[in-house]
Design a protein around this motif. Structure first.
Motif, PDB file in Angstrom:
ATOM      1  N   LEU A 290       0.806  -1.217   0.000  1.00  0.00           N
ATOM      2  CA  LEU A 290       0.000   0.000   0.000  1.00  0.00           C
ATOM      3  C   LEU A 290       0.839   1.267   0.000  1.00  0.00           C
ATOM      4  O   LEU A 290       0.288   2.358  -0.186  1.00  0.00           O
ATOM      5  CB  LEU A 290      -0.933   0.006   1.219  1.00  0.00           C
ATOM      6  CG  LEU A 290      -1.942  -1.137   1.315  1.00  0.00           C
ATOM      7  CD1 LEU A 290      -2.715  -1.043   2.621  1.00  0.00           C
ATOM      8  CD2 LEU A 290      -2.898  -1.126   0.122  1.00  0.00           C
ATOM      9  N   GLY A 291       2.151   1.150   0.231  1.00  0.00           N
ATOM     10  CA  GLY A 291       2.976   2.334   0.351  1.00  0.00           C
ATOM     11  C   GLY A 291       2.574   3.179   1.544  1.00  0.00           C
ATOM     12  O   GLY A 291       2.473   4.401   1.448  1.00  0.00           O
ATOM     13  N   ARG A 292       2.364   2.528   2.693  1.00  0.00           N
ATOM     14  CA  ARG A 292       1.849   3.222   3.873  1.00  0.00           C
ATOM     15  C   ARG A 292       2.784   3.023   5.054  1.00  0.00           C
ATOM     16  O   ARG A 292       3.148   1.897   5.401  1.00  0.00           O
ATOM     17  CB  ARG A 292       0.452   2.694   4.217  1.00  0.00           C
ATOM     18  CG  ARG A 292      -0.216   3.412   5.382  1.00  0.00           C
ATOM     19  CD  ARG A 292      -1.638   2.924   5.540  1.00  0.00           C
ATOM     20  NE  ARG A 292      -1.691   1.508   5.855  1.00  0.00           N
ATOM     21  CZ  ARG A 292      -2.794   0.770   5.747  1.00  0.00           C
ATOM     22  NH1 ARG A 292      -3.913   1.308   5.316  1.00  0.00           N
ATOM     23  NH2 ARG A 292      -2.767  -0.524   6.060  1.00  0.00           N
ATOM     24  N   LEU A 293       3.162   4.125   5.671  1.00  0.00           N
ATOM     25  CA  LEU A 293       4.007   4.131   6.860  1.00  0.00           C
ATOM     26  C   LEU A 293       3.121   4.403   8.082  1.00  0.00           C
ATOM     27  O   LEU A 293       2.432   5.419   8.132  1.00  0.00           O
ATOM     28  CB  LEU A 293       5.092   5.195   6.733  1.00  0.00           C
ATOM     29  CG  LEU A 293       6.047   5.371   7.912  1.00  0.00           C
ATOM     30  CD1 LEU A 293       6.840   4.110   8.178  1.00  0.00           C
ATOM     31  CD2 LEU A 293       6.988   6.542   7.654  1.00  0.00           C
ATOM     32  N   THR A 294       3.136   3.486   9.044  1.00  0.00           N
ATOM     33  CA  THR A 294       2.263   3.579  10.213  1.00  0.00           C
ATOM     34  C   THR A 294       3.080   3.805  11.476  1.00  0.00           C
ATOM     35  O   THR A 294       4.103   3.136  11.693  1.00  0.00           O
ATOM     36  CB  THR A 294       1.423   2.299  10.370  1.00  0.00           C
ATOM     37  OG1 THR A 294       0.639   2.102   9.181  1.00  0.00           O
ATOM     38  CG2 THR A 294       0.489   2.398  11.565  1.00  0.00           C
ATOM     39  N   VAL A 295       2.618   4.739  12.304  1.00  0.00           N
ATOM     40  CA  VAL A 295       3.251   5.041  13.589  1.00  0.00           C
ATOM     41  C   VAL A 295       2.194   4.889  14.687  1.00  0.00           C
ATOM     42  O   VAL A 295       1.111   5.478  14.590  1.00  0.00           O
ATOM     43  CB  VAL A 295       3.826   6.469  13.625  1.00  0.00           C
ATOM     44  CG1 VAL A 295       4.578   6.703  14.928  1.00  0.00           C
ATOM     45  CG2 VAL A 295       4.726   6.715  12.428  1.00  0.00           C
ATOM     46  N   VAL A 296       2.500   4.099  15.709  1.00  0.00           N
ATOM     47  CA  VAL A 296       1.612   3.951  16.859  1.00  0.00           C
ATOM     48  C   VAL A 296       2.310   4.569  18.065  1.00  0.00           C
ATOM     49  O   VAL A 296       3.283   4.012  18.589  1.00  0.00           O
ATOM     50  CB  VAL A 296       1.268   2.478  17.141  1.00  0.00           C
ATOM     51  CG1 VAL A 296       0.266   2.385  18.293  1.00  0.00           C
ATOM     52  CG2 VAL A 296       0.696   1.810  15.892  1.00  0.00           C
ATOM     53  N   VAL A 297       1.832   5.727  18.512  1.00  0.00           N
ATOM     54  CA  VAL A 297       2.397   6.393  19.693  1.00  0.00           C
ATOM     55  C   VAL A 297       1.787   5.746  20.921  1.00  0.00           C
ATOM     56  O   VAL A 297       0.569   5.851  21.159  1.00  0.00           O
ATOM     57  CB  VAL A 297       2.116   7.909  19.667  1.00  0.00           C
ATOM     58  CG1 VAL A 297       2.740   8.577  20.884  1.00  0.00           C
ATOM     59  CG2 VAL A 297       2.643   8.530  18.381  1.00  0.00           C
ATOM     60  N   LEU A 298       2.596   5.070  21.721  1.00  0.00           N
ATOM     61  CA  LEU A 298       2.087   4.297  22.849  1.00  0.00           C
ATOM     62  C   LEU A 298       2.083   5.096  24.150  1.00  0.00           C
ATOM     63  O   LEU A 298       1.041   5.364  24.720  1.00  0.00           O
ATOM     64  CB  LEU A 298       2.903   3.010  23.014  1.00  0.00           C
ATOM     65  CG  LEU A 298       2.824   2.052  21.810  1.00  0.00           C
ATOM     66  CD1 LEU A 298       3.838   0.935  21.948  1.00  0.00           C
ATOM     67  CD2 LEU A 298       1.421   1.493  21.696  1.00  0.00           C
ATOM     68  N   ARG A 299       3.253   5.508  24.609  1.00  0.00           N
ATOM     69  CA  ARG A 299       3.322   6.201  25.905  1.00  0.00           C
ATOM     70  C   ARG A 299       4.662   6.927  26.037  1.00  0.00           C
ATOM     71  O   ARG A 299       5.591   6.681  25.259  1.00  0.00           O
ATOM     72  CB  ARG A 299       3.152   5.210  27.053  1.00  0.00           C
ATOM     73  CG  ARG A 299       4.223   4.141  27.121  1.00  0.00           C
ATOM     74  CD  ARG A 299       3.922   3.165  28.240  1.00  0.00           C
ATOM     75  NE  ARG A 299       2.875   2.259  27.871  1.00  0.00           N
ATOM     76  CZ  ARG A 299       3.038   0.979  27.577  1.00  0.00           C
ATOM     77  NH1 ARG A 299       4.257   0.459  27.623  1.00  0.00           N
ATOM     78  NH2 ARG A 299       2.043   0.205  27.251  1.00  0.00           N
ATOM     79  N   ALA A 300       4.728   7.764  27.055  1.00  0.00           N
ATOM     80  CA  ALA A 300       5.973   8.438  27.421  1.00  0.00           C
ATOM     81  C   ALA A 300       6.152   8.320  28.930  1.00  0.00           C
ATOM     82  O   ALA A 300       5.180   8.074  29.667  1.00  0.00           O
ATOM     83  CB  ALA A 300       5.956   9.895  26.986  1.00  0.00           C
ATOM     84  N   ARG A 301       7.374   8.530  29.410  1.00  0.00           N
ATOM     85  CA  ARG A 301       7.610   8.438  30.860  1.00  0.00           C
ATOM     86  C   ARG A 301       8.747   9.381  31.249  1.00  0.00           C
ATOM     87  O   ARG A 301       9.616   9.718  30.440  1.00  0.00           O
ATOM     88  CB  ARG A 301       7.969   7.002  31.265  1.00  0.00           C
ATOM     89  CG  ARG A 301       9.300   6.522  30.722  1.00  0.00           C
ATOM     90  CD  ARG A 301       9.553   5.063  31.045  1.00  0.00           C
ATOM     91  NE  ARG A 301      10.926   4.691  30.655  1.00  0.00           N
ATOM     92  CZ  ARG A 301      11.881   4.367  31.524  1.00  0.00           C
ATOM     93  NH1 ARG A 301      11.634   4.387  32.819  1.00  0.00           N
ATOM     94  NH2 ARG A 301      13.082   4.039  31.090  1.00  0.00           N
ATOM     95  N   GLY A 302       8.699   9.798  32.512  1.00  0.00           N
ATOM     96  CA  GLY A 302       9.761  10.639  33.056  1.00  0.00           C
ATOM     97  C   GLY A 302       9.858  12.006  32.428  1.00  0.00           C
ATOM     98  O   GLY A 302      10.951  12.578  32.373  1.00  0.00           O
ATOM     99  N   LEU A 303       8.743  12.554  31.942  1.00  0.00           N
ATOM    100  CA  LEU A 303       8.791  13.872  31.312  1.00  0.00           C
ATOM    101  C   LEU A 303       9.041  14.954  32.366  1.00  0.00           C
ATOM    102  O   LEU A 303       8.514  14.884  33.490  1.00  0.00           O
ATOM    103  CB  LEU A 303       7.476  14.159  30.573  1.00  0.00           C
ATOM    104  CG  LEU A 303       7.117  13.189  29.434  1.00  0.00           C
ATOM    105  CD1 LEU A 303       5.784  13.585  28.830  1.00  0.00           C
ATOM    106  CD2 LEU A 303       8.206  13.162  28.373  1.00  0.00           C
ATOM    107  N   LYS A 304       9.816  15.949  32.006  1.00  0.00           N
ATOM    108  CA  LYS A 304      10.114  17.062  32.919  1.00  0.00           C
ATOM    109  C   LYS A 304       9.146  18.215  32.626  1.00  0.00           C
ATOM    110  O   LYS A 304       9.443  19.106  31.830  1.00  0.00           O
ATOM    111  CB  LYS A 304      11.569  17.510  32.744  1.00  0.00           C
ATOM    112  CG  LYS A 304      12.583  16.414  32.977  1.00  0.00           C
ATOM    113  CD  LYS A 304      12.484  15.862  34.402  1.00  0.00           C
ATOM    114  CE  LYS A 304      13.581  14.840  34.676  1.00  0.00           C
ATOM    115  NZ  LYS A 304      13.378  13.582  33.956  1.00  0.00           N
ATOM    116  N   LEU A 305       7.992  18.146  33.267  1.00  0.00           N
ATOM    117  CA  LEU A 305       6.978  19.177  33.048  1.00  0.00           C
ATOM    118  C   LEU A 305       7.405  20.492  33.678  1.00  0.00           C
ATOM    119  O   LEU A 305       8.030  20.518  34.757  1.00  0.00           O
ATOM    120  CB  LEU A 305       5.637  18.724  33.624  1.00  0.00           C
ATOM    121  CG  LEU A 305       5.053  17.400  33.074  1.00  0.00           C
ATOM    122  CD1 LEU A 305       3.719  17.097  33.739  1.00  0.00           C
ATOM    123  CD2 LEU A 305       4.902  17.456  31.568  1.00  0.00           C
TER     124      LEU A 305
END
Length: 417
Positions: A290-305
């Motif tokens: 299909l010529g398709r690039l898929t990205v699944v953003v799962l989670r992040a951790r330890g972010l410095k808010l």
């Protein structure tokens, strides 16, 4: 004399009535016997005649061939449809031809009375095709699986209660031979409080069947995430984490009388300490057809808010680049006030296979505070050798080498990319 004549006449009349009664009874019994005999003919193999030998021989051989594979049920043409012609097909079906509706074909056995005996077999039905699919969730475990957890969720709109039922866990992989598991349940982003199940002694397949209640408003429900941590208690009463399940609620329909029963495979928790600016986990997949690039953003951790409060929202922006030229970008929904946000969102981009040597993906974690500018918390770039090295290059190359498969990895966020 008259009395004798009356007696004789009465006897004659009584005899006639008795004879009539016996005759009626015999007729009814004969008719019932014939009806039973006709039903037996229906369930027995169809006998062929010279007039319809071609049709009956083929159908009988087809039925016998199918019976060797599975028990089949004859498909009967009722007498009311005998005024229609049927022709043979190679796929064992019968197709009706245009004909005079008042003509009765001579194919198949007939009966002298109106019943199912006038029907004839044209094919068979395989009951195996109409069975419900077998649930293989307790038998099919992928290689490297460390366990599987079953639970159900339901939301009561009036009382604003989230009902979580912990059902069972199967195929646990403890560090020792024996295992005494229990489960902690969190409703993220609150990681300070949790609910805990009872400990099940000496079992790799614990059955819990316990119910838990979280108080959460309907407005905040879809921004919350369930987190299950499965622990093992050893003989020294120490707790060892066996695996976790992260389940975001934003993609689920929980209102009304809708109770969801769900199972998820356990994942190993990343025990490495967070990097300076935090880490992000996502999956990559490329479909070459299909010529398709898929990205699944799962989670992040330890972010410095910059400021930890419910007014702070954190989201991820995914951008497709080609020759360092911006092509297209998409972003996740914002998660409020958590340094460990869970997204579980999927994005697709059009990318020809010839462009994979010059294309790259940039994932930026951004913080937004009402009334202030958006602040960059960290970013990571994955792509070919032209742009990346190390884990980011390995992730991109593994995606290309495994087409149509999701390749999941953690990446370190930084400000200099």
């Amino acid at each position: 004399m008259p009395e004798q004549a009356v007696a004789v006449a009465g006897g004659i009349i009584g005899g006639i009535l008795l004879f009539v009664l016996i005759g009626i009874t015999a007729y009814l019994l004969w008719k019932k016997f014939c009806r039973l005999l006709s039903y037996e003919k229906l369930t027995s193999p169809v006998k062929t005649t010279n007039a319809n030998a071609t049709f009956q021989d083929q159908s009988t051989s087809e039925i016998q061939l199918k019976s060797t594979r599975s028990r089949s049920v004859p498909f009967i043409i009722p007498p009311t449809l005998h005024g229609r012609d049927w022709i043979n097909l190679t796929n064992e079906e019968q197709v009706q031809e245009d004909s005079d509706p008042y003509m009765i074909p001579q194919d198949g056995p007939r009966s002298s009375f109106h019943s199912l005996a006038g029907a004839y077999v044209v094919g068979t039905i395989n009951p195996e095709l109409y069975k419900f699919p077998e649930d293989k969730s307790e038998t099919d475990f992928p290689e490297g699986n460390i366990g599987r957890l079953w639970f159900s969720i339901e939301y009561e709109q009036e009382s604003e209660r989230l009902l979580v039922s912990l059902i069972k866990v199967r195929k646990l992989q403890p560090p020792a031979d024996s295992c005494s598991p229990f489960v902690k349940i969190y409703l993220l982003p609150d990681e300070r409080s949790y609910l805990q199940s009872k400990t099940k002694c000496r079992t790799l397949n614990p059955q819990f069947d316990e119910n838990f209640v979280f108080q959460v408003s309907s407005k905040m429900l879809l921004q919350r995430t369930l987190k299950f941590l499965v622990y093992h208690v050893d003989k020294q009463k120490k707790h060892h984490l066996l695996g976790q399940v992260i389940f975001p609620l934003k993609n689920e329909t929980l209102t009304g009388d809708n109770k969801l029963v769900i199972w998820r495979d356990l994942e190993k928790e990343n025990l490495e300490p967070p990097s300076e600016y935090g880490d992000i986990q996502f999956s990559l997949s490329y479909n070459d057809y299909l010529g398709r690039l898929t990205v699944v953003v799962l989670r992040a951790r330890g972010l410095k808010l910059q400021e930890e409060s419910h007014a702070v929202s954190v989201y991820v922006k995914v951008s497709l680049m080609n020759h360092n030229k911006f092509i297209k970008s998409k972003k996740t929904a914002a998660v409020l006030g958590s340094p460990n946000p869970v997204y579980n969102e999927t994005f697709s981009f059009k990318a020809d296979q010839t462009e994979l040597d010059t294309a790259s993906l940039s994932l930026s974690v951004l913080q937004n505070i009402k009334g202030e500018k958006t602040h960059l918390l960290g970013r990571v770039v994955v792509g070919p050798f032209m742009y990346t090295r190390g884990k980011e290059l390995e992730h991109w190359n593994e995606m290309i080498s495994k087409p149509k498969e999701l390749v999941k990895r953690w990446h370190t966020l930084c400000h200099s990319t």
